[in-house]
Design an enzyme around this catalytic site. Structure first.
Site, PDB file in Angstrom:
ATOM      1  N   THR A 162       0.844  -1.195   0.000  1.00 52.72           N
ATOM      2  CA  THR A 162       0.000   0.000   0.000  1.00 52.72           C
ATOM      3  C   THR A 162       0.879   1.244   0.000  1.00 52.72           C
ATOM      4  O   THR A 162       0.688   2.171  -0.798  1.00 52.72           O
ATOM      5  CB  THR A 162      -0.944   0.001   1.220  1.00 52.72           C
ATOM      6  OG1 THR A 162      -1.704  -1.210   1.204  1.00 52.72           O
ATOM      7  CG2 THR A 162      -1.907   1.178   1.185  1.00 52.72           C
ATOM      8  N   SER A 200       5.109  -6.887  -1.556  1.00 54.22           N
ATOM      9  CA  SER A 200       4.812  -6.997  -0.134  1.00 54.22           C
ATOM     10  C   SER A 200       5.267  -8.359   0.376  1.00 54.22           C
ATOM     11  O   SER A 200       5.055  -9.371  -0.292  1.00 54.22           O
ATOM     12  CB  SER A 200       3.301  -6.849   0.063  1.00 54.22           C
ATOM     13  OG  SER A 200       2.993  -6.900   1.421  1.00 54.22           O
ATOM     14  N   ALA A 201       5.883  -8.368   1.562  1.00 55.48           N
ATOM     15  CA  ALA A 201       6.457  -9.621   2.076  1.00 55.48           C
ATOM     16  C   ALA A 201       5.394 -10.633   2.492  1.00 55.48           C
ATOM     17  O   ALA A 201       5.592 -11.846   2.355  1.00 55.48           O
ATOM     18  CB  ALA A 201       7.362  -9.317   3.264  1.00 55.48           C
ATOM     19  N   CYS A 243      -9.678  -7.005   2.347  1.00 54.00           N
ATOM     20  CA  CYS A 243      -9.912  -5.649   2.851  1.00 54.00           C
ATOM     21  C   CYS A 243     -11.324  -5.186   2.529  1.00 54.00           C
ATOM     22  O   CYS A 243     -11.864  -4.325   3.202  1.00 54.00           O
ATOM     23  CB  CYS A 243      -8.921  -4.680   2.231  1.00 54.00           C
ATOM     24  SG  CYS A 243      -7.394  -5.456   1.782  1.00 54.00           S
ATOM     25  N   GLN A 254       0.750  -9.509  -6.079  1.00 54.69           N
ATOM     26  CA  GLN A 254       0.236 -10.878  -6.226  1.00 54.69           C
ATOM     27  C   GLN A 254       1.058 -11.686  -7.231  1.00 54.69           C
ATOM     28  O   GLN A 254       0.862 -12.893  -7.350  1.00 54.69           O
ATOM     29  CB  GLN A 254      -1.229 -10.841  -6.690  1.00 54.69           C
ATOM     30  CG  GLN A 254      -2.191 -10.260  -5.669  1.00 54.69           C
ATOM     31  CD  GLN A 254      -2.394 -11.147  -4.449  1.00 54.69           C
ATOM     32  OE1 GLN A 254      -2.008 -12.321  -4.417  1.00 54.69           O
ATOM     33  NE2 GLN A 254      -3.005 -10.600  -3.423  1.00 54.69           N
ATOM     34  N   THR A 260      13.550   4.957  10.791  1.00 56.65           N
ATOM     35  CA  THR A 260      14.530   3.917  11.128  1.00 56.65           C
ATOM     36  C   THR A 260      14.098   2.594  10.513  1.00 56.65           C
ATOM     37  O   THR A 260      12.940   2.199  10.625  1.00 56.65           O
ATOM     38  CB  THR A 260      14.655   3.802  12.668  1.00 56.65           C
ATOM     39  OG1 THR A 260      15.015   5.086  13.165  1.00 56.65           O
ATOM     40  CG2 THR A 260      15.703   2.781  13.067  1.00 56.65           C
ATOM     41  N   ASN A 265      -5.713  -9.511  -7.611  1.00 54.08           N
ATOM     42  CA  ASN A 265      -5.821 -10.292  -6.383  1.00 54.08           C
ATOM     43  C   ASN A 265      -7.115 -11.095  -6.301  1.00 54.08           C
ATOM     44  O   ASN A 265      -7.175 -12.095  -5.605  1.00 54.08           O
ATOM     45  CB  ASN A 265      -5.702  -9.370  -5.163  1.00 54.08           C
ATOM     46  CG  ASN A 265      -6.524  -8.103  -5.283  1.00 54.08           C
ATOM     47  OD1 ASN A 265      -6.414  -7.362  -6.251  1.00 54.08           O
ATOM     48  ND2 ASN A 265      -7.378  -7.858  -4.309  1.00 54.08           N
TER      49      ASN A 265
HETATM   50  N1  PMP Z   1      -1.902  -4.643  -3.936  1.00 55.63           N
HETATM   51  C1  PMP Z   1      -2.428  -5.856  -4.108  1.00 55.63           C
HETATM   52  C2  PMP Z   1      -2.661  -6.359  -5.506  1.00 55.63           C
HETATM   53  C3  PMP Z   1      -2.738  -6.648  -3.013  1.00 55.63           C
HETATM   54  O1  PMP Z   1      -3.274  -7.845  -3.192  1.00 55.63           O
HETATM   55  C4  PMP Z   1      -2.492  -6.143  -1.705  1.00 55.63           C
HETATM   56  C5  PMP Z   1      -2.819  -6.961  -0.474  1.00 55.63           C
HETATM   57  N2  PMP Z   1      -4.134  -7.399  -0.388  1.00 55.63           N
HETATM   58  C6  PMP Z   1      -1.960  -4.866  -1.577  1.00 55.63           C
HETATM   59  C7  PMP Z   1      -1.663  -4.146  -2.702  1.00 55.63           C
HETATM   60  C8  PMP Z   1      -1.674  -4.262  -0.224  1.00 55.63           C
HETATM   61  O2  PMP Z   1      -0.517  -4.824   0.321  1.00 55.63           O
HETATM   62  P1  PMP Z   1      -0.068  -4.525   1.833  1.00 55.63           P
HETATM   63  O3  PMP Z   1      -0.963  -5.345   2.686  1.00 55.63           O
HETATM   64  O4  PMP Z   1       1.349  -4.976   1.905  1.00 55.63           O
HETATM   65  O5  PMP Z   1      -0.175  -3.068   2.057  1.00 55.63           O
END
Ligand code: PMP
Length: 397
Positions: free
Chosen positions: A72, A199-200, A327, A179, A236, A151
């Site tokens: 995000t 994203s990890a 979400c 994804q 940090t 996603n």
């Molecule tokens: N972009 C996509 C395509 C995602 O699937 C997600 C997670 N659902 C995000 C962004 C957001 O990632 P994060 O939870 O690391 O902020």
């Protein structure tokens, strides 16, 4: 009852090696990597090692990595940061209409601030309408922001093609590969995009850490000011998180490891879809089924049975799945992705997503195939009967 977890697109459990790498960073490298003393130098060395490992796994230069708190933030940094640094006269941004819900909120916020924003349409199968993208190019375009894989549907987007379009128009391409990375072989050097978010926690790493990869030489205005990450993202460093991300990427086993897992998941996903269609004839509809899509994602509906009802039955069976984006779930609004694909609301409200992953086995799929159809068949019969009654009533009236 052990739970069968089929929601890997929402998040994944941290791998053992990830936990170990994080614990080691927390106990041995807790100092501030900017400090001059010995412990600080130790933390700095660990940061350098993690950055090097991430760069090797992602096919980029260490200097091209900006660690963030996740996708995000990376998405926000890319769009706001590249837009702010764009040449005069280039103030417009183009997103796809099926970006992550958080990213489309950013699109709306930009519009509210007076930034011209356009959305690229998708086709009925969830893939990008490239002709619509062509029509949106122009000399005022600063950048395109496009996801590599959706996603919800798993549909893969034509990144190389859109990169060529953007570059021909003198604009940049940012790709949200959250994804995609880990599910398809990836190398930043060959991907075509100027900036890439990841994203990890989607690849068995920790939550709250990710990165924006930014091609060397591209100007970016920082959005969180500070000296870290070469002045591009202050704060940090989250060394434990970054060490966890490095360990998670390492576990993917490179392009060969990713390709082998993709093939395994594709086989399981196809078996799941075929088995459900056989057990519940004419009731199962899979979105993006014939589109190029992620191997472990299956986005489907059972007739028009409400997704909440189906998820409730799955819960009883000990299976965790979702209605689409985690979400957005909890809200009863139909998915914006399905809406963009032209799916009517009553069908979209029936959407259930299974996302398979590293922990998924053939036994899990077989269990689902044995247990779920008998629970849904009577509900589908009731639904069909109600539809017949409505038709009869309409014919009489
Ligand atoms: N972009 C996509 C395509 C995602 O699937 C997600 C997670 N659902 C995000 C962004 C957001 O990632 P994060 O939870 O690391 O902020």
């Amino acid at each position: 009852m052990t739970m069968i977890y089929l929601d890997h697109n929402a998040t994944t459990p941290p791998a053992d090696a990830v936990r170990a790498a994080m614990l080691s960073a927390l106990s041995d490298c807790w100092a501030n990597a900017s400090s001059q003393h010995g412990p600080g130098q130790n933390a700095r060395r660990a940061m350098g090692a993690a950055r090097g490992a991430v760069a090797r796994a992602l096919g980029c230069k260490p200097a091209e990595i900006i660690f963030t708190s996740g996708a995000t933030e990376s998405n926000h940094l890319a769009v706001r940061g590249l837009l702010a640094a764009a040449a005069a006269g280039r103030g417009r941004v183009v997103f796809s209409s099926v970006e992550h819900a958080g990213h489309l909120r950013l699109a709306r916020a930009l519009r509210k601030q007076g930034v011209p924003v356009d959305l690229i349409a998708v086709r009925a199968d969830g893939t990008l309408d490239v002709d619509a993208a062509v029509a949106l190019m122009g000399p005022d375009l600063a950048l395109i922001s496009l996801m590599a894989a959706n996603n919800e549907t798993g549909a893969l987007m034509p990144v190389a093609q859109v990169a060529a379009l953007a570059h021909a128009a003198g604009a940049l391409l940012h790709v949200d590969a959250t994804q995609f990375i880990g599910k398809q072989p990836f190398s930043f050097a060959h991907f075509g995009a100027d900036a890439v978010s990841l994203s990890a926690h989607k690849i068995h790493g920790p939550k709250g850490v990710g990165a924006l990869l930014l091609r060397q030489g591209i100007a970016l205005e920082p959005q969180i000011m500070g000296s870290q990450e070469r002045g591009r993202r202050g704060g940090t460093e989250n060394l434990a998180g970054i060490a966890g991300l490095a360990a998670a990427l390492d576990l993917l086993g490179g392009a060969d490891g990713i390709a082998a897992e993709a093939a395994r998941l594709g086989t399981l996903r196809d078996a799941l879809e075929r088995g459900l269609a056989r057990a519940l004839p004419d009731a199962v509809h899979v979105w993006a089924q014939n589109a190029p899509r992620l191997p472990g994602t299956s986005y489907l509906r059972f007739g028009c049975l409400s997704a909440d009802v189906v998820l409730n039955r799955l819960e009883r069976l000990g299976v965790a799945a979702s209605t689409g984006a985690a979400c957005a779930s909890g809200s009863s609004a139909p998915s914006h992705v399905l809406d963009a694909m032209g799916v009517p609301p009553q069908e979209a409200l029936a959407a259930v997503r299974f996302s398979l992953g590293r922990g998924t086995t053939a036994q899990d799929v077989q269990y689902l195939l044995d247990a779920l159809p008998p629970l849904l068949a009577p509900l589908l019969d009731e639904e069909a009967q109600a539809a017949r009654q409505r038709q009869t009533a309409a014919a009489i009236a």
